[in-house]
Scaffold this motif. Structure first.
Motif: not given
Length: 198
Positions: A176, A178-179, A181-186, A189
């Motif tokens: 967390t 990072v942004s 959006a990046e966390t949500e993408a993780m 995935q």
């Protein structure tokens, strides 16, 4: 019938665990929030209030448990803390079991457990997801909380398994630092991966 895959979600203070729990929920996974359950059971007319008042006189009122008053009675007293945990933990475990029955048809459920490693909870889950961020990010988040001091923060960290050890013991780590959006993408995935693996 196969039961759901149980994910244990944990992370040290200020790491963004609640944010990640919300992301899991948004993407359709049932989430059991142990802290929220404790707050409810200790709130107005909560089922644990009478037992806590009996053990710790003066620690409750019309609004339920007075957290500061109770804190004064258990803070720094391992025996008192153990007594409190003996009241709270079995009740939370019973709620968690009910939650699992209620969501028995879901492919995956998430148990949001702050002290997963500290209390040996990893034995009750199939996979452990640790939420982590760089130490300076964690410190800034925590010290921005109302009433938080560097001393309180240091004391809380002393009681928690270090972040590096949690990461080492995790099956998956969600960053967390990072942004959003990046966390949500993780998170997305990871859900996709778990659905394939189970």
């Amino acid at each position: 019938m196969t039961r759901p895959l149980i994910i244990g979600l944990t992370g040290s203070i200020g790491m963004g665990k609640s944010t990640v729990a919300e992301m899991f929920e948004r993407h359709g996974l049932p989430v059991f929030d142990a802290d929220a359950e404790v707050r409810r059971m200790q709130g107005p007319e909560g089922e644990l209030v009478p037992a806590i008042e009996a053990e710790f006189p003066g620690s409750t009122g019309p609004d339920g448990v007075k957290r500061e008053a109770l804190g004064v009675q258990v803070f720094g007293d391992p025996a008192a803390l153990a007594q409190l945990e003996a009241i709270v933990h079995p009740a939370v475990a019973a709620r968690r079991a009910e939650f699992l029955i209620e969501h028995g048809g879901a492919p995956i459920v998430v148990f949001d457990i702050p002290l997963l490693f500290e209390k040996g909870g990893q034995a009750q889950v199939d996979k452990v997801v640790v939420v982590s961020a760089p130490a300076k990010v964690q410190r800034a988040r925590v010290l921005a909380r109302p009433g938080m001091t560097p001393e309180k923060f240091a004391h809380i960290l002393e009681l928690q398994v270090p972040d590096a050890e949690k990461r080492a013991r995790a099956d998956f780590v969600i960053d967390t630092g990072v942004s959003h959006a990046e966390t949500e993408a993780m998170v997305q995935q990871l859900i996709a991966q778990l659905l394939i693996e189970r």
